[in-house]
Design a protein around this motif. Structure first.
Motif, short mmCIF file in Angstrom:
data_model
loop_
_atom_site.label_atom_id
_atom_site.label_comp_id
_atom_site.label_asym_id
_atom_site.label_seq_id
_atom_site.Cartn_x
_atom_site.Cartn_y
_atom_site.Cartn_z
N ALA A 91 0.83 -1.20 0.00
CA ALA A 91 0.00 0.00 0.00
C ALA A 91 0.87 1.26 0.00
O ALA A 91 1.79 1.38 0.81
N CYS A 92 0.53 2.19 -0.89
CA CYS A 92 1.32 3.41 -1.00
C CYS A 92 1.03 4.39 0.14
O CYS A 92 1.87 5.21 0.50
N GLY A 93 -0.18 4.32 0.69
CA GLY A 93 -0.55 5.21 1.77
C GLY A 93 -1.02 6.58 1.35
O GLY A 93 -1.44 7.39 2.18
N THR A 94 -0.97 6.87 0.03
CA THR A 94 -1.31 8.22 -0.43
C THR A 94 -2.43 8.27 -1.46
O THR A 94 -2.99 9.35 -1.69
N CYS A 95 -2.77 7.15 -2.09
CA CYS A 95 -3.85 7.17 -3.07
C CYS A 95 -5.20 7.28 -2.36
O CYS A 95 -5.29 7.20 -1.14
N GLY A 99 -6.14 6.31 1.46
CA GLY A 99 -6.62 7.38 2.31
C GLY A 99 -7.96 7.08 2.93
O GLY A 99 -8.30 7.63 4.00
N GLU A 100 -8.76 6.24 2.29
CA GLU A 100 -10.06 5.84 2.82
C GLU A 100 -9.98 4.59 3.69
O GLU A 100 -10.99 4.03 4.08
N GLY A 101 -8.75 4.15 4.00
CA GLY A 101 -8.57 2.99 4.85
C GLY A 101 -8.78 1.67 4.15
O GLY A 101 -9.16 0.69 4.78
N LYS A 102 -8.50 1.64 2.83
CA LYS A 102 -8.68 0.42 2.04
C LYS A 102 -7.36 0.04 1.36
O LYS A 102 -7.25 0.05 0.13
N PRO A 103 -6.34 -0.31 2.15
CA PRO A 103 -5.02 -0.59 1.56
C PRO A 103 -5.00 -1.82 0.66
O PRO A 103 -4.11 -1.95 -0.18
N THR A 104 -5.95 -2.74 0.82
CA THR A 104 -5.94 -3.96 0.00
C THR A 104 -6.22 -3.66 -1.47
O THR A 104 -5.91 -4.48 -2.34
N ILE A 105 -6.80 -2.49 -1.76
CA ILE A 105 -7.09 -2.14 -3.15
C ILE A 105 -6.36 -0.84 -3.51
O ILE A 105 -6.88 0.00 -4.24
N CYS A 308 -8.68 -6.17 4.96
CA CYS A 308 -7.96 -5.97 6.21
C CYS A 308 -6.98 -4.80 6.15
O CYS A 308 -6.40 -4.50 5.10
N VAL A 309 -6.80 -4.18 7.28
CA VAL A 309 -5.71 -3.24 7.53
C VAL A 309 -4.76 -4.01 8.44
O VAL A 309 -5.05 -4.22 9.62
N ILE A 310 -3.66 -4.49 7.88
CA ILE A 310 -2.90 -5.53 8.57
C ILE A 310 -2.33 -5.09 9.92
O ILE A 310 -2.25 -5.88 10.85
N LYS A 311 -1.94 -3.82 10.03
CA LYS A 311 -1.36 -3.38 11.30
C LYS A 311 -2.42 -3.19 12.37
O LYS A 311 -2.11 -3.05 13.55
#
Length: 360
Positions: A91-95, A99-105, A308-311
Motif C-alpha cells: 500500500a502506498c498510503g497516499t492514493c 486514504g479511505e482505509g482500504k489498503p488492499t485495493i 484488512c488493515v494488517i497493522k
C-alpha cells in the motif's frame, strides 16, 4: 546482491525448480525478511497454472512469516530482529483508496516484472504477488509486514498473512456480519474455515457450511459452523432455506469455482449480500439475474484479503489466538521442506488439506 534458494516457475503448470537466484538489498522503504515459514495458497497455484497471468520466470508465495534481517532507508516501525508476518498487501498510503482505509485495493501500480529478484545472468524474475515467498529471503515494501510476538510459531503465523485475514476479514469487515445474522459459507477449505470463525466471532445466529464432502462439513463444525449442507445435493440452497427458515443475510463464496458463484444468490434472503472471496481464473464468468436481485434488494460485493488493515487486524487476531478464541494450529495440515514444494502443491490441489506450510 545476495544469493538465495527459491522455487522458480519456468513454465506454467510445470514443476517448480529449486534454484539459486539473486536478491538485491532493500531500498528506500523496503524490508528484507529471512523466511521461516510460507503456506501454499490457492492463489499461488492459480498463478503457477497461468490462470492469473504474469511473466516468467517467476517466484510465487505470499503467505509468509519470518524475521527481519535488513531494512532500507526510511523504514519505520520495524527493526532488524523483529518477527513479522509478510503479506501481499502493498500500500502506498497516499492514493484515494489508502486514504479511505482500504489498503488492499491500493491504486498505485507495482511492476512485479522489475522487482528485487534476478537470475545469475541478470534476467529479471517476476516478483510474484509482490512477495515471492517461496524463497529463503524476501525483500518487500514496509507496508507489507506487521510485527508479531516472538512467542507465536512461524508456521501458524504464516497463515495470518493471507488465509486467516482473508476469511475472518471477509465475514467481519466485508460482509459486516452482526449478531443474529444468518451466514452461508460456500467452501470449507482453509479460507472457508476462517470465514466460519469470523462469522462466529461476529455473533452470527446460524452459520451453514456448504461443501462437497461430509469430511469437510465435519471440519467446518469444528471451526464454528452450526449446520452443514452437501453441495452435491440437487438444490442445496433449498436445504439452507429449510434450516434457516429464510435465506441468508450473507453468503461468502470462498472457492474460486464459477458454479458456486452461479448458485450463491439463491441462498440469500431479501436484503442479503453475496461476498466474493474465492477467485476463479481470468475469463471464467458467472451469471445472475439483476432483476431478481434488485427486486429483493440483494447485492454482490467483492473483497480482497478480507478488506484488512494488517497493522490493525493481524495484532487483533494474534491476541484472539493467544486467548484461545481463534483456531490457528488446527489449520496446518502438513509441514514440508522447500525441496518438497511440488508434492505440497499436489497435496493442496487434492482438496483435503486446510493449509500446507513450507518450513525453511
Amino acid at each position: 546482491m545476495t544469493t538465495i534458494k527459491a522455487a522458480v516457475c519456468r513454465e506454467f503448470n510445470a514443476p517448480l525448480t529449486i534454484e539459486e537466484i539473486e536478491l538485491r538489498a532493500p531500498q528506500m522503504g523496503e524490508v528484507q525478511v529471512d523466511v521461516e515459514a510460507v503456506a501454499i495458497c490457492h492463489s499461488d497455484i492459480s498463478f503457477w497454472q497461468g490462470g492469473f497471468g504474469g511473466a516468467l520466470p517467476a517466484v510465487y508465495g505470499h503467505e509468509a512469516a519470518g524475521r527481519v534481517s535488513a531494512v532500507g532507508p526510511g523504514v519505520q516501525g520495524v527493526a532488524v530482529g523483529d518477527s513479522v508476518c509478510v503479506t501481499l498487501i502493498r500500500a502506498c498510503g497516499t492514493c484515494r483508496c489508502c486514504g479511505e482505509g482500504k489498503p488492499t485495493i491500493c491504486e498505485t501500480p507495482y511492476d512485479a516484472s522489475h522487482g528485487p529478484l534476478t537470475l545469475s545472468d541478470g534476467t529479471p524474475v517476476y516478483h510474484g504477488l509482490a512477495t515471492a515467498g517461496f524463497a529463503e529471503k524476501v525483500v518487500v515494501d514496509q507496508s507489507q509486514v506487521v510485527t508479531i510476538p516472538d512467542s507465536i510459531g512461524m508456521d501458524v503465523a504464516s497463515l495470518l498473512s493471507c488465509g486467516v485475514i482473508t476469511g475472518v476479514g471477509a465475514a467481519v469487515n466485508a460482509a459486516g456480519v452482526k449478531p443474529g445474522d444468518d451466514v452461508v459459507v460456500i467452501g470449507a477449505g482453509g479460507v472457508g474455515l476462517n470465514a466460519i470463525q469470523g462469522a462466529a466471532i461476529a455473533g452470527a445466529r446460524r452459520i451453514v457450511a456448504v461443501d462437497m464432502t461430509e469430511e469437510k462439513l465435519a471440519a467446518a463444525r469444528e471451526f464454528g459452523a452450526t449446520d452443514g449442507v452437501l453441495a452435491t445435493e440437487a438444490k442445496p440452497f433449498r436445504e439452507v432455506h429449510k434450516l434457516l427458515g429464510r435465506g441468508a443475510d450473507a453468503v461468502l463464496v470462498t472457492v474460486g469455482a464459477v458454479p458456486a458463484y452461479d448458485q450463491a444468490p439463491r441462498y440469500l434472503a431479501n436484503g442479503g449480500k453475496v461476498v466474493m472471496v474465492g477467485m476463479p481464473h481470468f475469463g471464467q464468468n458467472a451469471t445472475y439475474s439483476p432483476l431478481l436481485m434488485a427486486d429483493a434488494g440483494q447485492s454482490i460485493i467483492g473483497t480482497k484479503m478480507g478488506d484488512c488493515v494488517i497493522k490493525r487486524d493481524i495484532p487483533w487476531m494474534v491476541d484472539m489466538y493467544q486467548q484461545g478464541r481463534l483456531k490457528l494450529d488446527e489449520l496446518v495440515s502438513n509441514r514440508w521442506r522447500l525441496d518438497e514444494i511440488n508434492e505440497a502443491i499436489a497435496d493442496t490441489m487434492g482438496g483435503a488439506a486446510r493449509r500446507n506450510v513450507i518450513l525453511m
